[in-house]
Design an enzyme around this catalytic site. Structure first.
Site, mmCIF file in Angstrom:
data_model
loop_
_atom_site.group_PDB
_atom_site.id
_atom_site.type_symbol
_atom_site.label_atom_id
_atom_site.label_comp_id
_atom_site.label_asym_id
_atom_site.label_seq_id
_atom_site.Cartn_x
_atom_site.Cartn_y
_atom_site.Cartn_z
ATOM 1 N NE ARG E 92 43.782 38.552 29.962
ATOM 2 C CZ ARG E 92 43.745 37.821 29.285
ATOM 3 N NH1 ARG E 92 43.718 36.482 29.897
ATOM 4 N NH2 ARG E 92 43.918 37.821 27.931
ATOM 5 C CD GLU E 95 48.103 38.395 33.358
ATOM 6 O OE1 GLU E 95 48.293 37.531 32.495
ATOM 7 O OE2 GLU E 95 48.025 39.791 32.835
ATOM 8 C CB SER E 118 36.398 37.106 56.524
ATOM 9 O OG SER E 118 35.796 36.106 56.386
#
Lengths: 150, 150, 150, 150, 150, 150, 150, 150, 150, 150
Positions: E92, E95, E118
Site C-alpha cells: 500500500r 502504491e 533528504s
C-alpha cells in the site's frame, strides 16, 4: 518428527543418477511401465504425478528408495527453470515458436475458429525420421481444439 | 528523396487487411503461390523473405501496392513481440514447452546423441485430426538433427 | 541458544507431508477447525496467521511438532513465488485476469463509482458446479467496495 | 491504396469516447446486444471478436464509423498492457491471486483431480451484493474443469 | 579458525524469534533503549548499525548471544528484498507513491525550489489516529530539504 | 467522425504548460477549487477524476480548451511511469520505503493487528517545517486501518 | 490553443544540432554562460533547469527559438535512458562502479562514518591529464558528506 | 579428497570479520601492503587477485588461515551483486552517473575524440576535502583514454 | 527554424533502402570508400562516425540527401536493440558466447595474465571458408590485450 | 542409498582447484587429452560431455575422484550464469556483439544468403598475435553456414 516430502527436483536427480549408473534408457522405463515415452520422461523429471503402481515399479527397476516413490506420486508445480530454456537443444524449440507463433495463431483460427489447442488434453511425441541428407527430429504436439465459449 | 523500405510489420498489417476485406484465406494464398501453408503465412507475417515472383503474385492477388512487394522481398529480423506470446492461442505452445522441454532434451540426446534439432533446416505443419470427443490441432516440428561437432 | 522461528514455507511443507501421509483432506482440516475451506488452506500454506487454538488443533490432528504451531501463529509476508504463477492450474487464473481485468475495472466503476474491491475485507470460495458437458470450477471473489476517499 | 485495419486498441478508445459523450452505459450496450455484461465490455475493449451483426449494432448505437465495426470483427491478440495491471482497481485482483493461488491449486486438485479450470470454456460475472457494513463486489470465475489427459 | 560475522538478516530472525517467544513488543525495546520506535525496529531488522551499548542492551533484554550483538553493530547494506515489497501491508505504501510521486515532486519544487527531501537526514514516525469511522495509520516522512547545489 | 478523448497524460502536459506560462502555482489552483493541495496536483497530473465543476473551473482559470476538461473528468488508469521513479526527488521516497518498509509492517501489525493502511481511504499532505539547520519536507501518509477480515 | 512545453529531450536534440552546425563547442557555451563545463553540458542535455538569463543567452548564441529557451527553464525529470548506459564510453563508468562500489562504501564509512556522499550538493569535473604512455581522462565526483541522522 | 577453493565472497566475509574483531582499518592494511587504499580494499572484497606475497601478508596480519590466502590469489569474476547497488551509500554514485553520463560522453568526445576512458588501465581514489559547510567526499576516476581504432 | 539532426537509425534505414534499390552491395561500398568491410557496414548501420569525406562519398554513390551525410558524421550512442539480438542469425553469436565465455576468460588469463581483450582497439573480420561438407562462416575478433593496471 | 550425480558446476570447481594447486595449465590438459584447447577448457567448465576415456584421463592427471569423472561424462545443460557475463574480460565480447551484430547479420546474408552460422557445427580458437604496440587477443568463431531450408 515429520520430514518434508522429497521435492520433485531431487527425485528427478536421483532417477537420472540411477538410470545412468544402471545403463537403463528412458525407453526401457517407458516400456516397463507401458506408458508413452515423452509422458514417462516428463513425469520422472517432475511434470506429472505417477500412480502408486507406476512410481513403485520405477523405483524397484532402478533400486530407488521409497522416498523417491512418495515424491513421484505428488501433484507437481509444473514448469521449467528459465536457465534451462537457453540450453541450445531446448532453445531451438523456443526459437521455432518465436518465428512461427503468429502464423500458428492465424492458422488455428482459420481452420478451427476462435479458440486454442489445449495444452491439457494434449500429447507430445518425438520420432526419428530417416532422410538422405541426415535424419530428422520430428516432434508432434497434438491437443484438442477448444473454442472460446462463454 | 529516398524513402525507407516499408517495414515487414507494416506490410503484414496491409496483407492482413487486404486478405480479410477480400475474403481470401491463407490457404488460398499458399495454393496460389504453390508454397507450404505455414511457411507462406509466416513469410507474409514478416518472418521470411519472399522471392520477387512470390511477392509480386501475392500483391497482385490482393491488389497491394509495389511498396508492399518490395518489403516482402527483404530479409527480416525474425522473432515475435513478447506481448503476443501471452495471447492464449499462442501461450499454450509456450506452456507445452515449459512442461515438456526437459523431456524433449533428454530424448533427443537418447535417440540421436549430443546435438540439437535444427530450427533452420526445419519445417512446421499444422493439421486438423478428427476425433470422437472433439477435433484436434496437430502441429509437427520437423528439423534436421545436428550433432555437436568441433 | 536462540533458534529462528520455522519459516512459513517450511511449516507448509510439513503440513503437506503430514496431510498426504495420513490421508487427511484440506476439507477435513477445515471442518475440524470450523473455518472456511479456502481460508484454511491458504493459512496453512503460509498466507494467514492462525490463532494459538487453531494452530494447536491442526498440529495435534496431523501429529506435527510445536515448532510448526509456533510458525503458523506468526504474521506472514504474504505472496507467492513467481515460479508457481506459471503452473498451468494457477496460470489460467492469471490469464483470465489478463483478458478480463480492463472490463472488470470499467464495470466496478460503472456499478460502484471510483474505487476498488477490497482484497483485505475479502473472501474467496471454490465450488464444483455440475454441468451436462462436464463439471465446472466456480471461484468467487467477494470483497467490500471501497471508494476513493480523501 | 490499402489501409490497415484499425487496431483493437484504437477502436476501444473510440468506443469509450462515444459511450461517455452520449452517456451510454456498458449495461445499456450489453442489453442492446443481448450479450452478457462482462463479455460485452471485454469484447469492446479488444478481447473478443464480435459478429458482424453485433459490431454493426454497437456502431449504430454509438454513431461510430464502419472502420470501428471492421476492427471489432477481427480476432484479437488477447491480453492487457502490464502498466494497467498496477492500477489499484485492477491490482487488487492480482494481489488476491498472489495470496490465494496456491490454495486454489490445492483445492482444484483435491476436488477435481489433476487438471485445471479452463480459461477458454469460461465466463466471468460481476455483481453487487448489499451488506450492512458496505456493499460488496462479487466476481465469479466459472470455467469447465479439464483434466490432464494424454 | 575465523568465522564470518552473523549476517544482519540472521540476526533479525533471531531478534524476532526471541521477541515473540518472550512476549516483548517493539515499543518495549525502544523504550528500554530510549530510541525512537521506527528507528529501533528498522535497526533491529538490519537497516542501521547499533552502538555497542544499544546492541548489548537488546541482547541482554532478549537473552541473545554475543554473536547477535556483534552483527547488530555492523554497518549494513541497506534495502529490502523485492519479494517483501508485494506483501499487502507494504504494498500500500508502494502504491501510494506510484499514485502521488509526481505530485510530490511538483510540490517539493514549488515550495522549496529545485532539490530533494533528504532520505539520510531523515526520520519516520508511525502513529494511530482515532477517527469515528475507524482508526487511521499515520506515517510521517520528515527529511531535511537539500537543494541542488554545484 | 468520433475522436478519442484526450489522454490524461496529454491533459497533464497542457495543464503544466498553461500553469507555467501564466505563472499560476499549484497552490493557487487548489485554493481556487477549494480542494486539498496534494489531491489537486495529483488529479491534474492524471491520477484522479475531477467533477465537471472542478474540471471546468481549472480550464477557465488556465484558459484551456474543453477537450482538456473532458479528459480531466475521466476515471484514469492510476500509476506512474517507471522512468520517473528514479528522478532523485522521487527516488528518495522510494529509498525511504526500501529502508523502512519492513519496520512499518512490523509496527502496523503491533499497533493495529493483522491488516493494512488503506491506500484508497487515504490522504497525503506535504508541509514545510522550519528547523535551525535547514527547513524540512514533511510528508504525511494518512490511511484508514483495514484489518484482514474474511 | 495551448501547446505543451517542448520536452527536455527535444530541446537537447535541437541544442546538439545547432551546436554542431555552427561549430560551437560545449566549452565555448560554458564560457559564454560563465558556468562550469559539466554542469552546462548536463543542463543542456536535460538534467538541470536553467535560469531565464542562461537559457536566453544559449538560445541567442545558437540562434534557437524561444520554445527551446522555455523548455530549458523547466525543472526536469532527471535520469538517462537505459539504452545509453551500454554505450561503451558510458559503460566504462558503470563497470568501474560495479568493480569498486563495495570498496567505496567501506571507505566512505571508515573515513566519514555511517552516511553517504551527497549527489545533490555535488559537482563533477572532467579533465585531461597528460601522461607519457597516453593522456588520461580524470573525472572527479565531489559531494558533501551527509551522515545518517534521525 | 579435493576441496574447492574458497570463493572470493567467503574470503571477503572472513577478512571483514577478522578486520573488525581486531580493530584493523582498511588503511592500516593498505599501509602494511604498501598498496593503494581503494585497490587494496577492492582486492580484499574480491575484485582483484593478490600476489602470493600480498595475500600471505594480509592473512598473517589478520591471523587468517591459508585457505583465505589461496582464495585471494585467484583471478576473480568481477562485479557486484545488484542488491548492493541500491544501498544508499552506493546508490548515490549510480544516481550521479544516471544524471551526468550523457554529459561525460559528450565531453570525453569533445576533449579527446571518439573513444573511451579505460576501466582497466584505471585507478580510483577517495579523499576527504574539508569545507566550511561540511567535509566533502572526493572520488577520482582516472583512466587512460583509448580511442576507437580498427 | 532549427531541425534536429537525422537519427543514426533513420539514416541507416535510408542507406539500406538506397543500397537495395540500386543493387549496391556492402562490399562495393567498402571498396568505394577503401575501408574495411565490417567497419563500413557497422558505420553505415549507425555504430561509428564517418569522416565528412566518407559520408559524402557514400551519399553521392547512393544518391542520398545531405541530411543523411550529416547524420553519418555524428558520434553515435553505440549498441543494438535487444529485439534484434534474438534474430536467429544474430542469436547464434550470442549462444556461442553463452557456451564459450567462461573458457575464453580462463584462456585470456592463462595466455596473457589478468586483463582483457580491448573492444575499442579492435577489429572484426568475416570470411567464407570453403569446406567439403559445406562452406563455413569465419568471424575473427581481434583486439589488443590490455592488462589490469592501476 | 542412491546419491545424485555431482553437478557439472561442482565438478568444474574441483577441476579448477586441482589444476591451480598442482600448477597444471589448461594447455597441458588439452595436450594430455589431444583435444583442442578451447573445447577442452569449455568441457571441463561444464559445457560439453567428455568420453569416459577423456574424463578418466583428466581425473588421473589431477588426482580427482571418480565422482568428478562421472559428472564430466554427463550431457550438460549448456549456458553461463548472467552474473559472469558482466565480468570485464567476458563483457568485452558481449559489447563487441552489441556493436557489430547488425553488421554481421547483413554480411552473412550478403555473402551466403538467408541463413546462419551454425553454433553446433562450430569451433572457437584463441590465439596471441604479437604486434608492435602490444600483443593482440585473436578469437575465431568458425561455424558451418546453414541456409534456411523448409
Amino acid at each position: 518428527m515429520t520430514t518434508p516430502i522429497m521435492s520433485r527436483a531431487e527425485a528427478a536427480e536421483l532417477v537420472k543418477a540411477a538410470r545412468i549408473r544402471r545403463g537403463v534408457s528412458w525407453s526401457a522405463i517407458a516400456e516397463e511401465l507401458g506408458t508413452p515415452l515423452v509422458w514417462t520422461t516428463a513425469a520422472l523429471l517432475g511434470q506429472h504425478p505417477m500412480t502408486a503402481e507406476q512410481a513403485g515399479r520405477v523405483c524397484r527397476m532402478l533400486d530407488l528408495e521409497e522416498a523417491v516413490a512418495e515424491s513421484l506420486r505428488t501433484r507437481p508445480a509444473r514448469g521449467t527453470d528459465e536457465a534451462l530454456m537457453s540450453d541450445p537443444t531446448v532453445y531451438r524449440f523456443v526459437e521455432a515458436l518465436s518465428v512461427y507463433a503468429p502464423a500458428l495463431k492465424e492458422l488455428v483460427h482459420e481452420e478451427f475458429g476462435d479458440g486454442i489447442m489445449s495444452a491439457i488434453n494434449f500429447r507430445v511425441d518425438l520420432a526419428r525420421r530417416p532422410a538422405p541428407e541426415g535424419d530428422r527430429v520430428v516432434v508432434t504436439f497434438d491437443g484438442k481444439f477448444l473454442d472460446n465459449k462463454w
